[in-house]
Motif scaffolding. Sequence first.
Motif, PDB file in Angstrom:
ATOM      1  N   SER A  67       0.851  -1.189   0.000  1.00 40.34           N
ATOM      2  CA  SER A  67       0.000   0.000   0.000  1.00 40.34           C
ATOM      3  C   SER A  67       0.887   1.240   0.000  1.00 40.34           C
ATOM      4  O   SER A  67       2.087   1.167   0.275  1.00 40.34           O
TER       5      SER A  67
ATOM      6  N   TRP B 291       1.503   5.099   1.557  1.00 42.94           N
ATOM      7  CA  TRP B 291       1.245   5.858   2.774  1.00 42.94           C
ATOM      8  C   TRP B 291       1.882   7.234   2.663  1.00 42.94           C
ATOM      9  O   TRP B 291       2.967   7.383   2.093  1.00 42.94           O
TER      10      TRP B 291
ATOM     11  N   GLY C  83       0.646   9.124   7.900  1.00 44.04           N
ATOM     12  CA  GLY C  83       0.034   7.823   8.153  1.00 44.04           C
ATOM     13  C   GLY C  83      -1.282   7.625   7.432  1.00 44.04           C
ATOM     14  O   GLY C  83      -1.884   6.543   7.544  1.00 44.04           O
ATOM     15  N   ASP C  84      -1.749   8.619   6.673  1.00 43.62           N
ATOM     16  CA  ASP C  84      -2.905   8.413   5.804  1.00 43.62           C
ATOM     17  C   ASP C  84      -2.526   7.419   4.706  1.00 43.62           C
ATOM     18  O   ASP C  84      -1.403   7.444   4.188  1.00 43.62           O
ATOM     19  N   GLN C  85      -3.473   6.583   4.332  1.00 38.73           N
ATOM     20  CA  GLN C  85      -3.249   5.621   3.251  1.00 38.73           C
ATOM     21  C   GLN C  85      -3.844   6.157   1.963  1.00 38.73           C
ATOM     22  O   GLN C  85      -5.006   6.571   1.930  1.00 38.73           O
TER      23      GLN C  85
END
Length: 224
Positions: A54, A56, A74-76
């Motif tokens: 993912s 980030w 830390g948002d994806q």
Amino acid sequence: AVVSTQSTGEGRDMNIKDDISHGVQKSQIGTTLSIYLQKRHAIGNFHLVEVASSLWIAGWNQREPALTGKFHVGDQLLSLNGQPVTTVAEANSIMEMTPSGVELLLKRLPMAVEYKLHRKDDGESWGMQLRQNRLVDVIHGSIAWMAGLQPFSAQFRGEPCAWAVTQVNSVPVSILCRSTDVILKKIDGQSRDTSIIFQPSEFVTILSDSLREQPHYEDFVARS
């Protein structure tokens, strides 16, 4: 690198663990939101890191007003212009090819937990022991302990790890911060109430190490 926290094996269970404690607040954590940016505001203004297949957000250009207040470390990043992205190369390609604007679909802080704590007296200890931005111990019977906060209840690669403080009272804490006193002053700043967002320390280390490799990385560090 592969990261997991509150998970059962592969990757990250994006639902914060229900039984971690009554101190956990979930009002924004894990929510999905869409943000539209003009192309010139998007290209070259983010530092993205690949973790657990993912993408980030580790930082963004603090000198770009169009980005202010829109992101958290830390948002994806789930997709760009409706196209799922899992690598930096994919993200850069989509942003370069878009003719005008970019729509970012984000999941807000899916690795995080938030604790809102209250004390009766201004001088009462919260009961948290920090080393730099890491939570290393919680005093038995303290406010933090009563809220259910435990120092090594995060997980990384299926193993317990410490929590790292990334936000205090809605204000970001630099993931490069090495001063315990600075963070403690932020926590005590709201007198009898404080709100703290933690993320797994090993995850934060990956983000911070990658960010340091960014040219002029100081401009990308989210801080108060």
